[in-house]
Design a protein around this motif. Structure first.
Motif, PDB file in Angstrom:
ATOM      1  N   LEU A  79       0.841  -1.187   0.000  1.00  0.00           N
ATOM      2  CA  LEU A  79       0.000   0.000   0.000  1.00  0.00           C
ATOM      3  C   LEU A  79       0.880   1.242   0.000  1.00  0.00           C
ATOM      4  O   LEU A  79       1.708   1.419   0.892  1.00  0.00           O
ATOM      5  CB  LEU A  79      -0.917   0.025   1.221  1.00  0.00           C
ATOM      6  N   THR A 111      -2.160   8.789  -3.875  1.00  0.00           N
ATOM      7  CA  THR A 111      -2.680   7.452  -4.156  1.00  0.00           C
ATOM      8  C   THR A 111      -3.962   7.223  -3.357  1.00  0.00           C
ATOM      9  O   THR A 111      -4.151   7.820  -2.297  1.00  0.00           O
ATOM     10  CB  THR A 111      -1.645   6.376  -3.768  1.00  0.00           C
ATOM     11  N   ASP A 140      -4.790   4.432  -1.837  1.00  0.00           N
ATOM     12  CA  ASP A 140      -4.662   3.296  -0.907  1.00  0.00           C
ATOM     13  C   ASP A 140      -5.062   3.634   0.521  1.00  0.00           C
ATOM     14  O   ASP A 140      -5.743   2.851   1.182  1.00  0.00           O
ATOM     15  CB  ASP A 140      -3.228   2.756  -0.937  1.00  0.00           C
ATOM     16  N   ARG A 143      -8.878   4.060   0.737  1.00  0.00           N
ATOM     17  CA  ARG A 143      -9.549   2.762   0.636  1.00  0.00           C
ATOM     18  C   ARG A 143      -9.413   1.972   1.931  1.00  0.00           C
ATOM     19  O   ARG A 143     -10.376   1.377   2.401  1.00  0.00           O
ATOM     20  CB  ARG A 143      -8.958   1.943  -0.515  1.00  0.00           C
TER      21      ARG A 143
END
Length: 184
Positions: free
Chosen positions: A65, A122, A124, A127
């Motif tokens: 990640l 990003t 990641d 999420r």
């Protein structure tokens, strides 16, 4: 799972002279990365992602990640949200007085942080957390409030034992402390 965080907000806004912002509490500071866009993330958000991955029922195997903040921003913009200013300065001025080997390694760190890769955002962290990570300005506001509490000259500061009490009063109640002391 491997967590690869971008730059920590706390590293850049700390009062340390190497990478941080000494003198920020006085209202103005200078930094070599003042106008560079960086996708900073809070250490608390990285810890929250790690905790969620550890308690996940079936985490994906071999996942990496890349954790970044919610947006790429500059130190000057983050400080402006707290009514402070950070002016740009040359890297050599920022690293003045350091021994040459340390200055050279820090110069390469500054070059990496000024690259486009440091500005990459990003998804990641969002999420993994289920919500956007904390904004750099929010982290700076929290850190500045904590610094005021820990300093002896601010009107709202705790002095001496009060700092200890303020930090640990929330951890254990008096009855729990008394019970633990009696058991010892």
């Amino acid at each position: 799972t491997i967590l690869r965080p971008s730059v920590f907000v706390e590293s850049l806004t700390a009062p340390s002279p190497l990478l941080g912002l000494p003198g920020l509490e006085s209202g103005a500071a200078a930094h070599a990365l003042a106008d560079e866009k960086i996708a900073m993330i809070s250490t608390r958000d990285v810890a929250a992602v790690a905790a969620r991955r550890l308690v996940a029922a079936a985490p994906p195997a071999n996942a990496t990640l890349h954790l970044s903040g919610p947006a790429a921003t500059t130190l000057a913009a983050v400080a402006a949200c707290c009514d402070l200013s950070v002016d740009p300065q040359p890297v050599d001025a920022h690293l003045g007085g350091l021994p040459p080997p340390v200055a050279e390694s820090m110069r390469s760190i500054f070059a990496a942080l000024a690259s486009e890769a440091a500005a990459a955002v990003t998804p990641d962290a969002e999420r993994a957390l289920g919500e956007p990570p904390r904004a750099a300005a929010d982290v700076l506001r929290r850190d500045l409030a904590k610094r005021r509490l820990d300093s002896g000259d601010a009107p709202e500061a705790y002095n001496g034992r009060g700092v200890w009490s303020a930090n640990y009063r929330k951890q254990l109640t008096f009855d729990e402390c008394r019970k633990k002391a009696r058991l010892m």
